[in-house]
Write an enzyme that holds these catalytic residues in place. Structure first.
Site, PDB file in Angstrom:
ATOM      1  N   GLU A   1       6.304 -14.705  -0.957  1.00 10.47           N
ATOM      2  CA  GLU A   1       5.358 -15.539  -0.215  1.00 10.47           C
ATOM      3  C   GLU A   1       5.866 -16.958  -0.025  1.00 10.47           C
ATOM      4  O   GLU A   1       6.912 -17.347  -0.557  1.00 10.47           O
ATOM      5  CB  GLU A   1       4.006 -15.521  -0.939  1.00 10.47           C
ATOM      6  CG  GLU A   1       3.441 -14.106  -0.965  1.00 10.47           C
ATOM      7  CD  GLU A   1       2.052 -13.991  -1.538  1.00 10.47           C
ATOM      8  OE1 GLU A   1       1.592 -14.925  -2.224  1.00 10.47           O
ATOM      9  OE2 GLU A   1       1.423 -12.940  -1.282  1.00 10.47           O
TER      10      GLU A   1
ATOM     11  N   CYS B   1       7.047  -9.423   3.736  1.00 12.61           N
ATOM     12  CA  CYS B   1       6.511  -8.222   3.088  1.00 12.61           C
ATOM     13  C   CYS B   1       7.655  -7.455   2.423  1.00 12.61           C
ATOM     14  O   CYS B   1       8.826  -7.581   2.825  1.00 12.61           O
ATOM     15  CB  CYS B   1       5.857  -7.309   4.116  1.00 12.61           C
ATOM     16  SG  CYS B   1       4.366  -7.973   4.870  1.00 12.61           S
TER      17      CYS B   1
ATOM     18  N   GLU C   1       8.456  -4.377   2.602  1.00 15.61           N
ATOM     19  CA  GLU C   1       9.156  -3.447   3.512  1.00 15.61           C
ATOM     20  C   GLU C   1      10.202  -4.198   4.336  1.00 15.61           C
ATOM     21  O   GLU C   1      11.292  -3.686   4.603  1.00 15.61           O
ATOM     22  CB  GLU C   1       8.156  -2.793   4.478  1.00 15.61           C
ATOM     23  CG  GLU C   1       7.059  -1.991   3.815  1.00 15.61           C
ATOM     24  CD  GLU C   1       5.800  -2.821   3.529  1.00 15.61           C
ATOM     25  OE1 GLU C   1       5.935  -3.976   3.080  1.00 15.61           O
ATOM     26  OE2 GLU C   1       4.703  -2.283   3.747  1.00 15.61           O
TER      27      GLU C   1
ATOM     28  N   CYS D   1       1.549  -3.092   6.838  1.00 19.75           N
ATOM     29  CA  CYS D   1       0.945  -3.864   7.932  1.00 19.75           C
ATOM     30  C   CYS D   1       1.619  -3.498   9.253  1.00 19.75           C
ATOM     31  O   CYS D   1       2.661  -2.833   9.278  1.00 19.75           O
ATOM     32  CB  CYS D   1       1.065  -5.364   7.648  1.00 19.75           C
ATOM     33  SG  CYS D   1       2.717  -6.031   7.907  1.00 19.75           S
TER      34      CYS D   1
ATOM     35  N   CYS E   1       5.304  -4.511   9.683  1.00 22.34           N
ATOM     36  CA  CYS E   1       6.207  -3.661   8.898  1.00 22.34           C
ATOM     37  C   CYS E   1       6.358  -2.282   9.533  1.00 22.34           C
ATOM     38  O   CYS E   1       7.441  -1.698   9.518  1.00 22.34           O
ATOM     39  CB  CYS E   1       5.696  -3.527   7.464  1.00 22.34           C
ATOM     40  SG  CYS E   1       5.955  -5.049   6.537  1.00 22.34           S
TER      41      CYS E   1
HETATM   42  N1  THU Z   1       2.271  -7.269   2.072  1.00 24.77           N
HETATM   43  C1  THU Z   1       3.413  -6.525   1.986  1.00 24.77           C
HETATM   44  O1  THU Z   1       4.339  -6.856   1.240  1.00 24.77           O
HETATM   45  N2  THU Z   1       3.497  -5.413   2.760  1.00 24.77           N
HETATM   46  C2  THU Z   1       2.531  -5.000   3.630  1.00 24.77           C
HETATM   47  O2  THU Z   1       2.754  -4.073   4.397  1.00 24.77           O
HETATM   48  C3  THU Z   1       1.208  -5.631   3.614  1.00 24.77           C
HETATM   49  C4  THU Z   1       1.146  -6.959   2.943  1.00 24.77           C
HETATM   50  C5  THU Z   1       2.182  -8.499   1.261  1.00 24.77           C
HETATM   51  C6  THU Z   1       2.206  -9.780   2.062  1.00 24.77           C
HETATM   52  C7  THU Z   1       1.492 -10.730   1.137  1.00 24.77           C
HETATM   53  O3  THU Z   1       2.445 -11.275   0.230  1.00 24.77           O
HETATM   54  C8  THU Z   1       0.546  -9.857   0.348  1.00 24.77           C
HETATM   55  O4  THU Z   1       0.965  -8.515   0.534  1.00 24.77           O
HETATM   56  C9  THU Z   1      -0.917  -9.982   0.778  1.00 24.77           C
HETATM   57  O5  THU Z   1      -1.044  -9.780   2.136  1.00 24.77           O
END
Ligand code: THU
Length: 134
Positions: A46, A55, A57, A90, A93
């Site tokens: 983050e 993310c 992925e 998401c 991704c």
């Molecule tokens: N996040 C992922 O790493 N992958 C996803 O496909 C959905 C969201 C992470 C982003 C952020 O750091 C946290 O999850 C909350 O959204």
């Protein structure tokens, strides 16, 4: 290759500790197992500015390519989300997975209880925009 769900889950549980999540505290981890027996790992990373957050992925898949591999070298992708439900990638991704993996690639998604669901990349993003549309 034969993968045990228990081992796949325990590797993700260990890896999730590397997630950098000071803002959401929501850990996501992903491991790509290659046909040659190697593995590539990724976690969510983050940022105080939020938008640059990566993310898990989109952390792991570019590394597969950076190391000289491509979609044909991938045996299995696993994903862990810190969720009671089975988390799901998401939209951004899903588009990245569509670009960098085969449509029929299996992705095993674990929740925090170790429950797991298997989906293919094309199930995650049907009717996707690809190079064929350019
Ligand atoms: N996040 C992922 O790493 N992958 C996803 O496909 C959905 C969201 C992470 C982003 C952020 O750091 C946290 O999850 C909350 O959204």
């Amino acid at each position: 290759m034969n993968f045990s769900k228990e081992i796949l889950f325990s590797e993700l549980m260990e890896l999730k500790n590397n997630a950098y999540v000071p803002y959401s505290n929501f850990r996501v981890a992903s491991i790509v197992y290659l046909k040659n027996g190697e593995k590539v790992v990724g976690v969510n990373v983050e940022n105080a500015a939020y938008n640059p957050t990566i993310c898990a992925e989109r952390c792991v898949l570019p590394q597969v390519y950076a190391q000289g591999y491509d979609a044909n070298d991938v045996e299995l992708m696993t994903l862990y989300t810190d969720s009671d439900n089975v988390g799901t990638p998401c939209g951004t991704c899903r588009q990245t997975m569509t670009e960098l993996l085969q449509p029929e690639q299996i992705v095993m998604i674990f929740n925090k209880k170790g429950y797991c669901k298997s989906v293919t990349v094309s199930e995650l993003l049907p009717d996707s925009f690809t190079e064929k549309d350019l």
